[in-house]
Design a protein around this motif. Sequence first.
Motif, PDB file in Angstrom:
ATOM      1  N   ILE A 126       0.780  -1.180   0.048  1.00 13.07           N
ATOM      2  CA  ILE A 126       0.178   0.010  -0.047  1.00 13.07           C
ATOM      3  C   ILE A 126       0.728   1.304  -0.016  1.00 13.07           C
ATOM      4  CG2 ILE A 126      -1.429   1.340   1.520  1.00 13.07           C
ATOM      5  CD1 ILE A 126      -2.898  -1.324   2.070  1.00 13.07           C
ATOM      6  N   ILE A 127       1.971   1.333   1.019  1.00  8.05           N
ATOM      7  CA  ILE A 127       2.818   2.390   1.055  1.00  8.05           C
ATOM      8  C   ILE A 127       3.631   2.578  -0.464  1.00  8.05           C
ATOM      9  CG2 ILE A 127       5.081   3.299   1.935  1.00  8.05           C
ATOM     10  CD1 ILE A 127       3.861   2.054   4.784  1.00  8.05           C
ATOM     11  N   ALA A 128       4.198   1.556  -1.022  1.00  8.65           N
ATOM     12  CA  ALA A 128       4.763   1.612  -2.371  1.00  8.65           C
ATOM     13  C   ALA A 128       3.792   2.089  -3.396  1.00  8.65           C
ATOM     14  CB  ALA A 128       5.160   0.267  -2.736  1.00  8.65           C
ATOM     15  N   GLU A 129       2.453   1.764  -3.411  1.00  7.47           N
ATOM     16  CA  GLU A 129       1.394   2.342  -4.543  1.00  7.47           C
ATOM     17  C   GLU A 129       1.084   3.564  -4.054  1.00  7.47           C
ATOM     18  OE1 GLU A 129      -1.847  -0.258  -3.779  1.00  7.47           O
ATOM     19  OE2 GLU A 129      -1.006  -2.011  -4.946  1.00  7.47           O
ATOM     20  N   GLN A 130       1.026   4.070  -2.822  1.00 10.64           N
ATOM     21  CA  GLN A 130       0.714   5.435  -2.583  1.00 10.64           C
ATOM     22  C   GLN A 130       2.073   6.359  -2.966  1.00 10.64           C
ATOM     23  OE1 GLN A 130      -0.291   5.539   1.796  1.00 10.64           O
ATOM     24  NE2 GLN A 130      -2.499   5.092   1.165  1.00 10.64           N
ATOM     25  N   LEU A 131       3.397   5.920  -2.889  1.00 12.57           N
ATOM     26  CA  LEU A 131       4.383   6.649  -3.465  1.00 12.57           C
ATOM     27  C   LEU A 131       4.199   6.921  -4.708  1.00 12.57           C
ATOM     28  CD1 LEU A 131       7.136   5.065  -0.903  1.00 12.57           C
ATOM     29  CD2 LEU A 131       6.316   7.538  -0.817  1.00 12.57           C
ATOM     30  N   GLU A 176       1.711   7.072  -6.585  1.00 14.92           N
ATOM     31  CA  GLU A 176       0.839   8.039  -7.012  1.00 14.92           C
ATOM     32  C   GLU A 176       1.263   9.360  -6.617  1.00 14.92           C
ATOM     33  OE1 GLU A 176      -2.535   7.946  -8.145  1.00 14.92           O
ATOM     34  OE2 GLU A 176      -1.869   5.749  -8.793  1.00 14.92           O
ATOM     35  N   GLN A 177       1.933   9.570  -5.802  1.00 17.88           N
ATOM     36  CA  GLN A 177       2.480  10.662  -5.288  1.00 17.88           C
ATOM     37  C   GLN A 177       3.429  11.372  -6.425  1.00 17.88           C
ATOM     38  OE1 GLN A 177       2.035  13.101  -2.799  1.00 17.88           O
ATOM     39  NE2 GLN A 177       0.465  11.808  -1.837  1.00 17.88           N
ATOM     40  N   LYS A 178       4.255  10.381  -6.709  1.00 18.13           N
ATOM     41  CA  LYS A 178       5.022  10.852  -7.862  1.00 18.13           C
ATOM     42  C   LYS A 178       4.648  11.100  -9.346  1.00 18.13           C
ATOM     43  CE  LYS A 178       8.970   7.815  -6.243  1.00 18.13           C
ATOM     44  NZ  LYS A 178      10.013   6.649  -6.663  1.00 18.13           N
ATOM     45  N   LYS A 179       3.329  10.385  -9.414  1.00 16.96           N
ATOM     46  CA  LYS A 179       2.615  10.756 -10.588  1.00 16.96           C
ATOM     47  C   LYS A 179       2.190  12.282 -10.591  1.00 16.96           C
ATOM     48  CE  LYS A 179       1.106   6.238 -12.071  1.00 16.96           C
ATOM     49  NZ  LYS A 179       0.110   5.305 -11.987  1.00 16.96           N
ATOM     50  N   ILE A 180       1.543  12.498  -9.538  1.00 21.07           N
ATOM     51  CA  ILE A 180       0.996  13.760  -9.204  1.00 21.07           C
ATOM     52  C   ILE A 180       1.787  14.803  -9.324  1.00 21.07           C
ATOM     53  CG2 ILE A 180      -0.282  15.169  -7.374  1.00 21.07           C
ATOM     54  CD1 ILE A 180      -1.568  12.592  -6.332  1.00 21.07           C
ATOM     55  N   MET A 181       3.038  14.887  -8.790  1.00 20.29           N
ATOM     56  CA  MET A 181       4.007  15.731  -8.836  1.00 20.29           C
ATOM     57  C   MET A 181       4.860  16.021 -10.052  1.00 20.29           C
ATOM     58  SD  MET A 181       5.687  15.117  -4.883  1.00 20.29           S
ATOM     59  CE  MET A 181       5.532  16.788  -4.178  1.00 20.29           C
ATOM     60  N   SER A 182       4.796  14.952 -10.808  1.00 23.43           N
ATOM     61  CA  SER A 182       5.434  14.951 -12.223  1.00 23.43           C
ATOM     62  C   SER A 182       4.503  15.650 -13.225  1.00 23.43           C
ATOM     63  CB  SER A 182       6.078  13.836 -12.512  1.00 23.43           C
ATOM     64  OG  SER A 182       5.162  12.651 -12.654  1.00 23.43           O
TER      65      SER A 182
END
Length: 147
Positions: A134-139, A141-147
């Motif tokens: 779950i943490i890896a998936e959330q990270l 998602e965060q990378k996608k949002i920030m790029s």
Amino acid sequence: MEKQKILIADDSEMNRALLAEILKEQYDVAEAENGAEAISLLSKQRADFSLLLLDIVMPEMDGLEVLACINKYHWNDTLAVIMISADDSPANIKRAYDLGAFDYISRPFDLTIVQRRISNTMFLYARQQRLEKIIAEQLQEQKKIMS
């Protein structure tokens, strides 16, 4: 659902057979006759195993040497180790925990206690794996949002 896989490393064929018998319905069980064989199996198939049941007193490579190797390569990040040994000296128990053992069960053992401790360990292992995913998936998602 696929059964979780347990490796039993013990030089006593009788001990391996007893443990395999009580675990085979719930888990996929593999066996190693000594520490060197356990390390060989883990080096090739580490991701397949969720748990290692490890005796201390074995030829070629004892359980504490196996634990040191597991610790050195950080295999205990994804593999729980439960020591099962007739050698229950406080020094060995402390050393096993210091080297990364998750639990220590003295022999002769009560089969109900062994089953419960293994099932509790496997439950915690599965939960940890889920949380890490779950943490890896959330990270991601965060990378996608920030790029």
